[in-house]
Design a protein around this motif. Structure first.
Motif, PDB file in Angstrom:
ATOM      1  N   GLY A   1      82.349  17.751  51.244  1.00  0.00           N
ATOM      2  CA  GLY A   1      83.270  18.628  52.298  1.00  0.00           C
ATOM      3  C   GLY A   1      84.448  18.858  51.563  1.00  0.00           C
ATOM      4  O   GLY A   1      84.485  19.061  50.423  1.00  0.00           O
ATOM      5  N   GLY A   2      85.583  19.261  52.797  1.00  0.00           N
ATOM      6  CA  GLY A   2      86.711  19.663  51.835  1.00  0.00           C
ATOM      7  C   GLY A   2      86.985  21.158  52.041  1.00  0.00           C
ATOM      8  O   GLY A   2      86.252  21.623  53.072  1.00  0.00           O
ATOM      9  N   SER A   3      88.221  21.635  51.449  1.00  0.00           N
ATOM     10  CA  SER A   3      88.315  23.045  52.152  1.00  0.00           C
ATOM     11  C   SER A   3      87.671  24.359  51.292  1.00  0.00           C
ATOM     12  O   SER A   3      87.299  24.991  51.864  1.00  0.00           O
ATOM     13  CB  SER A   3      89.770  23.062  52.100  1.00  0.00           C
ATOM     14  N   LYS A   4      87.425  23.918  49.965  1.00  0.00           N
ATOM     15  CA  LYS A   4      87.238  25.241  49.206  1.00  0.00           C
ATOM     16  C   LYS A   4      85.696  24.943  48.431  1.00  0.00           C
ATOM     17  O   LYS A   4      85.777  24.148  47.738  1.00  0.00           O
ATOM     18  CB  LYS A   4      87.999  25.401  48.302  1.00  0.00           C
TER      19      LYS A   4
ATOM     20  N   LYS B   1      84.655  22.741  44.270  1.00  0.00           N
ATOM     21  CA  LYS B   1      83.516  21.785  44.465  1.00  0.00           C
ATOM     22  C   LYS B   1      82.118  22.388  43.680  1.00  0.00           C
ATOM     23  O   LYS B   1      81.155  21.567  43.564  1.00  0.00           O
ATOM     24  CB  LYS B   1      83.182  21.171  45.853  1.00  0.00           C
TER      25      LYS B   1
ATOM     26  N   GLY C   1      85.792  22.787  55.292  1.00  0.00           N
ATOM     27  CA  GLY C   1      85.944  24.190  55.299  1.00  0.00           C
ATOM     28  C   GLY C   1      85.217  25.016  54.730  1.00  0.00           C
ATOM     29  O   GLY C   1      84.993  26.327  54.841  1.00  0.00           O
TER      30      GLY C   1
ATOM     31  N   TYR D   1      82.402  27.613  56.336  1.00  0.00           N
ATOM     32  CA  TYR D   1      82.538  29.120  56.827  1.00  0.00           C
ATOM     33  C   TYR D   1      82.460  30.110  55.852  1.00  0.00           C
ATOM     34  O   TYR D   1      82.016  31.266  56.457  1.00  0.00           O
ATOM     35  CB  TYR D   1      84.259  28.972  57.699  1.00  0.00           C
TER      36      TYR D   1
ATOM     37  N   ILE E   1      88.828  29.124  57.959  1.00  0.00           N
ATOM     38  CA  ILE E   1      89.192  29.085  56.279  1.00  0.00           C
ATOM     39  C   ILE E   1      87.978  29.852  55.820  1.00  0.00           C
ATOM     40  O   ILE E   1      86.916  29.266  56.114  1.00  0.00           O
ATOM     41  CB  ILE E   1      89.547  27.757  55.946  1.00  0.00           C
TER      42      ILE E   1
ATOM     43  N   PHE F   1      96.068  26.302  64.321  1.00  0.00           N
ATOM     44  CA  PHE F   1      95.817  25.100  63.325  1.00  0.00           C
ATOM     45  C   PHE F   1      96.606  24.334  63.720  1.00  0.00           C
ATOM     46  O   PHE F   1      97.851  24.075  63.384  1.00  0.00           O
ATOM     47  CB  PHE F   1      96.082  25.718  61.897  1.00  0.00           C
TER      48      PHE F   1
ATOM     49  N   GLY G   1      87.194  27.077  63.370  1.00  0.00           N
ATOM     50  CA  GLY G   1      86.505  26.028  63.391  1.00  0.00           C
ATOM     51  C   GLY G   1      87.260  24.932  62.321  1.00  0.00           C
ATOM     52  O   GLY G   1      87.616  25.107  61.182  1.00  0.00           O
ATOM     53  N   LEU G   2      87.723  23.700  63.130  1.00  0.00           N
ATOM     54  CA  LEU G   2      88.324  22.810  62.297  1.00  0.00           C
ATOM     55  C   LEU G   2      87.766  21.427  62.354  1.00  0.00           C
ATOM     56  O   LEU G   2      88.235  20.391  61.552  1.00  0.00           O
ATOM     57  CB  LEU G   2      89.725  22.470  63.061  1.00  0.00           C
TER      58      LEU G   2
ATOM     59  N   PRO H   1      86.005  15.475  53.560  1.00  0.00           N
ATOM     60  CA  PRO H   1      85.949  15.268  55.140  1.00  0.00           C
ATOM     61  C   PRO H   1      85.038  16.279  55.893  1.00  0.00           C
ATOM     62  O   PRO H   1      84.991  17.548  55.179  1.00  0.00           O
ATOM     63  CB  PRO H   1      87.519  15.194  55.906  1.00  0.00           C
TER      64      PRO H   1
ATOM     65  N   GLY I   1      86.126  17.977  58.513  1.00  0.00           N
ATOM     66  CA  GLY I   1      87.017  18.728  59.125  1.00  0.00           C
ATOM     67  C   GLY I   1      88.451  18.533  58.713  1.00  0.00           C
ATOM     68  O   GLY I   1      88.637  17.698  57.990  1.00  0.00           O
ATOM     69  N   VAL I   2      89.321  18.949  59.662  1.00  0.00           N
ATOM     70  CA  VAL I   2      90.701  18.609  59.169  1.00  0.00           C
ATOM     71  C   VAL I   2      91.172  17.134  59.913  1.00  0.00           C
ATOM     72  O   VAL I   2      91.755  16.845  61.111  1.00  0.00           O
ATOM     73  CB  VAL I   2      91.543  19.617  59.820  1.00  0.00           C
ATOM     74  N   PHE I   3      90.469  16.197  59.210  1.00  0.00           N
ATOM     75  CA  PHE I   3      90.731  14.799  59.723  1.00  0.00           C
ATOM     76  C   PHE I   3      92.021  14.296  59.898  1.00  0.00           C
ATOM     77  O   PHE I   3      92.419  13.348  60.557  1.00  0.00           O
ATOM     78  CB  PHE I   3      89.926  13.802  58.754  1.00  0.00           C
ATOM     79  N   GLU I   4      93.078  14.983  59.178  1.00  0.00           N
ATOM     80  CA  GLU I   4      94.593  14.560  59.408  1.00  0.00           C
ATOM     81  C   GLU I   4      95.037  14.860  60.822  1.00  0.00           C
ATOM     82  O   GLU I   4      95.854  14.166  61.271  1.00  0.00           O
ATOM     83  CB  GLU I   4      95.404  15.397  58.632  1.00  0.00           C
TER      84      GLU I   4
HETATM   85  P1  AMP Z   1      89.585  19.004  49.529  1.00  0.00           P
HETATM   86  O1  AMP Z   1      90.848  18.401  48.999  1.00  0.00           O
HETATM   87  O2  AMP Z   1      89.010  20.142  49.127  1.00  0.00           O
HETATM   88  O3  AMP Z   1      88.528  17.643  49.245  1.00  0.00           O
HETATM   89  O4  AMP Z   1      89.787  19.398  51.039  1.00  0.00           O
HETATM   90  C1  AMP Z   1      90.266  18.318  51.869  1.00  0.00           C
HETATM   91  C2  AMP Z   1      91.125  19.053  52.883  1.00  0.00           C
HETATM   92  O5  AMP Z   1      90.286  20.102  53.612  1.00  0.00           O
HETATM   93  C3  AMP Z   1      91.558  18.055  53.964  1.00  0.00           C
HETATM   94  O6  AMP Z   1      93.026  18.178  53.728  1.00  0.00           O
HETATM   95  C4  AMP Z   1      91.103  18.738  55.235  1.00  0.00           C
HETATM   96  O7  AMP Z   1      92.062  18.878  56.214  1.00  0.00           O
HETATM   97  C5  AMP Z   1      90.909  20.181  54.734  1.00  0.00           C
HETATM   98  N1  AMP Z   1      89.640  20.850  55.778  1.00  0.00           N
HETATM   99  C6  AMP Z   1      88.545  20.179  56.075  1.00  0.00           C
HETATM  100  N2  AMP Z   1      87.716  21.161  56.992  1.00  0.00           N
HETATM  101  C7  AMP Z   1      88.804  21.927  57.193  1.00  0.00           C
HETATM  102  C8  AMP Z   1      88.356  23.158  57.952  1.00  0.00           C
HETATM  103  N3  AMP Z   1      87.371  23.480  58.901  1.00  0.00           N
HETATM  104  N4  AMP Z   1      89.617  24.192  58.146  1.00  0.00           N
HETATM  105  C9  AMP Z   1      90.493  23.817  57.117  1.00  0.00           C
HETATM  106  N5  AMP Z   1      90.821  22.916  56.324  1.00  0.00           N
HETATM  107  C10 AMP Z   1      89.698  21.925  56.521  1.00  0.00           C
END
Ligand code: AMP
Length: 419
Positions: free
Chosen positions: A218-221, A225, A244, A247, A261, A296, A316-317, A342, A344-347
């Motif tokens: 998972g994660g944002s980018k 990864k 993230g 998308y 994102i 957001f 999408g979060l 994660p 999604g934005v688990f925070e």
């Molecule tokens: P990473 O550091 O690349 O593992 O990314 C972790 C971060 O990705 C966390 O802080 C999440 O909040 C963020 N994240 C996960 N899903 C999404 C999403 N759908 N949109 C924006 N941020 C996301």
């Protein structure tokens, strides 16, 4: 290879590289001492054998000597946890430090000041001006590399044995994490207990795989990864790409993603990965629905939408309920599981449910005999937040180091001991 369990430290001095890079608040109070506690079994074994310990660590990323990054702030807590009065050397590579190390008696401990106060620890030049020429840069690099040898030798001279228990820095070829090992005989260098556990966990995931093997990335980018995903494509049966990253994949396949994102320049790469997974017979699983938000924010208006049909103005979060079920079914049938990042934005509480569903499925699979490794920053935060860290096989303490190991890289801190 020598092991800490077998080694008798009686009458010996051990240089132990630990990762005491703990978070401190503005009053220099430790806000989370997990990393210190994680090294205690190693330190206590040495002390109870009748050995003495010289503890070396870094704290933060200092650019030179700085009160903010001084390990003196944690000395009292280390002493308390160790249960012995721990001395402090306020310059890790001074004659005073050498004298203090030499006078240690069995059962005594010495904490060295932040190793990174010396540029030689990392072996990178400091203080070069922005407009330094290539020659100046190369001369500075040479100079620090040459003084690094003296620095490393000095640290090594304090002890009869070297123990590396700092998995968090195992991916760095620094003086105290790798180079120092050269100055000890094979029989006198070893991993600490924590490091051993981490190395075994990586070994299980990379080379001793019970199938089916499912990785949840998972994660944002995608860009951060990609190397891991590529390496995993040669190993896993199921690859869940989530968070993230979803998308970028969705848009690349012609989906509508609203404001979600997305890395536009990674769309071709996403299509390439889909193809490569097909070629390798890997079951690549992407979300089928999303929990969407109109901004957001934890308190945004929310709805569920099919993946690839996210309306304009929405993003999408997290994953939706169908995806939760899809992931959980795959995870529960797996025998080896790796989770990084994660869904999604688990925070945000309102967008943490997908990550919770993944954590619960992993816990259920583990109960059923699967081996599960959770690692890399945010999934560790997730599993702790959900109170499920005891319900999985192993939670790694090393973010970057674990990720590099999963990318298939040889970690210098491991290689230095496991020749
Ligand atoms: P990473 O550091 O690349 O593992 O990314 C972790 C971060 O990705 C966390 O802080 C999440 O909040 C963020 N994240 C996960 N899903 C999404 C999403 N759908 N949109 C924006 N941020 C996301």
């Amino acid at each position: 290879m020598q092991t800490i369990e077998q080694y008798n430290f009686s009458g010996k001095k051990a240089f132990v590289r630990v990762d005491f890079n703990v978070p401190l608040d503005e009053n220099f109070k430790i806000t989370d001492d997990t990393r210190i506690r994680a090294a205690l079994p190693t330190l206590k074994k040495i002390l109870s054998d009748g050995g003495s310990v010289i503890i070396g660590s870094h704290l933060g990323r200092p650019k030179g000597v700085s009160d903010k990054y001084s390990l003196k702030h944690i000395l009292g807590h280390v002493s308390n946890l160790l249960g012995v009065n721990t001395d402090f050397a306020d310059d890790c590579a001074s004659d005073e430090a050498a004298r203090k190390a030499a006078s240690l008696k069995p059962g005594e401990a010495l904490l060295l000041e932040n190793l990174r106060f010396y540029a030689e620890e990392e072996g990178k030049p400091r203080g070069l001006s922005e407009d330094a020429s290539e020659e100046e840069k190369s001369a500075a690099k040479k100079a620090v590399k040459s003084s690094q040898k003296e620095f490393t030798k000095k640290l090594a001279s304090y002890a009869d044995a070297y123990v590396n228990d700092a998995f968090g820095t195992a991916h760095r070829a620094h003086a105290s994490t790798a180079l120092i090992a050269e100055y000890f005989e094979e029989k006198d260098k070893m991993f600490g207990f924590l490091m051993e556990k981490e190395v075994n966990a990586v070994e299980k995931i990379m080379n001793d795989i019970a199938r089916p093997f499912t990785a949840i990335m998972g994660g944002s980018k995608v860009s951060s990864k990609i190397d891991i995903i590529e390496n995993l494509l040669g190993k896993v049966d199921n690859l869940i790409i989530t968070g993230g990253m979803t998308y970028t994949f969705s848009k690349a396949q012609g989906g509508k993603i609203g404001n979600s994102i997305c890395e536009d320049d990674k769309q071709d790469l996403a299509l390439e990965l889909i193809q490569r997974a097909k070629d390798k017979g890997v079951n690549l699983i992407l979300a089928v629905d999303a929990k969407i938000a109109d901004k957001f924010d934890n308190d945004a208006n929310t709805a569920f939408s099919p993946a690839g049909e996210i309306p304009d103005g929405w993003e999408g979060l997290d994953i939706g309920p169908e995806t939760e079920k899809l992931y959980a079914d795959v995870i529960k049938q797996s025998k080896t599981i790796l989770w990084n990042g994660p869904t999604g934005v688990f925070e945000f509480e309102n967008f943490s449910h997908g990550s919770l569903a993944v954590a619960e499925a992993i816990a259920a699979a583990t109960k059923n005999g699967a081996y599960s490794l959770i690692g890399g920053g945010d999934s560790v935060a997730c599993i702790n937040k959900f109170g499920l860290s005891e319900s999985v096989s192993y939670v790694s303490t090393g973010g970057g180091a674990l990720l590099e190991a999963i990318e298939g890289k040889i970690l210098p801190g491991i290689a230095a001991i496991r020749k």
